[in-house]
Design an enzyme around this catalytic site. Structure first.
Site, PDB file in Angstrom:
ATOM      1  N   CYS A   2      44.551  13.630  28.941  1.00  0.00           N
ATOM      2  CA  CYS A   2      46.022  13.985  28.627  1.00  0.00           C
ATOM      3  C   CYS A   2      46.242  14.139  27.096  1.00  0.00           C
ATOM      4  O   CYS A   2      45.494  13.016  26.095  1.00  0.00           O
ATOM      5  CB  CYS A   2      46.758  13.389  29.255  1.00  0.00           C
ATOM      6  N   CYS A   5      46.333  10.563  25.987  1.00  0.00           N
ATOM      7  CA  CYS A   5      45.248   9.840  25.712  1.00  0.00           C
ATOM      8  C   CYS A   5      44.511   9.938  24.021  1.00  0.00           C
ATOM      9  O   CYS A   5      43.711   9.017  23.436  1.00  0.00           O
ATOM     10  CB  CYS A   5      44.717  10.305  26.415  1.00  0.00           C
ATOM     11  N   ASP A  28      58.866  11.637  18.447  1.00  0.00           N
ATOM     12  CA  ASP A  28      58.583  12.861  19.244  1.00  0.00           C
ATOM     13  C   ASP A  28      59.091  14.155  18.882  1.00  0.00           C
ATOM     14  O   ASP A  28      58.892  14.191  17.857  1.00  0.00           O
ATOM     15  CB  ASP A  28      59.922  12.814  20.173  1.00  0.00           C
ATOM     16  N   HIS A  44      46.301   4.560  30.214  1.00  0.00           N
ATOM     17  CA  HIS A  44      46.391   5.952  31.205  1.00  0.00           C
ATOM     18  C   HIS A  44      47.008   5.369  32.310  1.00  0.00           C
ATOM     19  O   HIS A  44      46.352   5.361  33.353  1.00  0.00           O
ATOM     20  CB  HIS A  44      45.500   7.281  31.136  1.00  0.00           C
ATOM     21  N   ASN A  84      61.455   9.162  32.163  1.00  0.00           N
ATOM     22  CA  ASN A  84      61.532   9.823  33.291  1.00  0.00           C
ATOM     23  C   ASN A  84      59.870  10.117  34.299  1.00  0.00           C
ATOM     24  O   ASN A  84      59.103   9.463  33.877  1.00  0.00           O
ATOM     25  CB  ASN A  84      61.285  11.830  32.424  1.00  0.00           C
ATOM     26  N   GLY A  90      62.006  14.981  35.356  1.00  0.00           N
ATOM     27  CA  GLY A  90      62.112  15.309  33.561  1.00  0.00           C
ATOM     28  C   GLY A  90      60.770  15.491  32.737  1.00  0.00           C
ATOM     29  O   GLY A  90      60.685  15.661  31.504  1.00  0.00           O
ATOM     30  N   HIS A  95      51.794  10.268  32.130  1.00  0.00           N
ATOM     31  CA  HIS A  95      51.069   9.253  31.120  1.00  0.00           C
ATOM     32  C   HIS A  95      52.450   9.253  30.614  1.00  0.00           C
ATOM     33  O   HIS A  95      52.945   8.697  30.171  1.00  0.00           O
ATOM     34  CB  HIS A  95      50.482   9.679  29.788  1.00  0.00           C
ATOM     35  N   HIS A  97      55.284   6.602  29.732  1.00  0.00           N
ATOM     36  CA  HIS A  97      55.991   6.285  28.104  1.00  0.00           C
ATOM     37  C   HIS A  97      57.293   6.150  28.290  1.00  0.00           C
ATOM     38  O   HIS A  97      57.834   6.547  29.281  1.00  0.00           O
ATOM     39  CB  HIS A  97      55.462   7.758  27.435  1.00  0.00           C
ATOM     40  N   HIS A  99      61.136   6.655  25.946  1.00  0.00           N
ATOM     41  CA  HIS A  99      61.023   7.288  25.512  1.00  0.00           C
ATOM     42  C   HIS A  99      62.604   6.202  24.533  1.00  0.00           C
ATOM     43  O   HIS A  99      63.410   5.821  25.170  1.00  0.00           O
ATOM     44  CB  HIS A  99      62.756   8.671  25.055  1.00  0.00           C
TER      45      HIS A  99
END
Length: 118
Positions: A2, A5, A28, A44, A84, A90, A95, A97, A99
């Site tokens: 991904c 990764c 971002d 991952h 998300n 969304g 992977h 994460h 925000h």
């Protein structure tokens, strides 16, 4: 493999703001706020739905890193963490994460801090 990764393995460049043995945080590329960082576990895990007792500490590392990332970004006194889950929720990259979003008073003049390794 991904995209996250590839960022973790340094195959794809990114603006890293924080890194330790468990997570990496970077800006971002499509920000939704003056401060918009992604905090990503280096292991991952596709999404929150894939957290198990065996990988829960890896997922927890995102939350442990958030205060340091917020401090570096100048928003330690208030920020939003968002996760998300799934396409309908969304999630664009499969992977796990978080925000980190913030709205500092003087975001336009904000300079990027150096990478913090702990």
């Amino acid at each position: 493999m991904c995209i996250f990764c590839d960022i973790i393995s340094k195959k794809i460049p990114s603006h890293v703001v924080y890194e330790n043995d468990d997570v990496i945080a970077f800006r971002d590329t499509n920000p939704k706020a003056p401060v918009h960082m992604l905090i990503v576990p280096k292991t991952h895990i596709p999404s929150v739905n894939d957290i198990t007792p065996n990988n829960a500490l890896t997922a927890t590392a995102m939350f442990l890193a958030a205060p340091a990332v917020a401090r570096l970004a100048g928003v330690a006194d208030g920020y939003k963490l968002a996760l998300n889950v799934g396409r309908k929720g969304g999630q664009v990259v499969d992977h796990l994460h978080a925000h980190l979003l913030g709205w500092p008073e003087h975001a336009e003049g904000m300079e990027q801090k150096e990478v913090l390794s702990v």
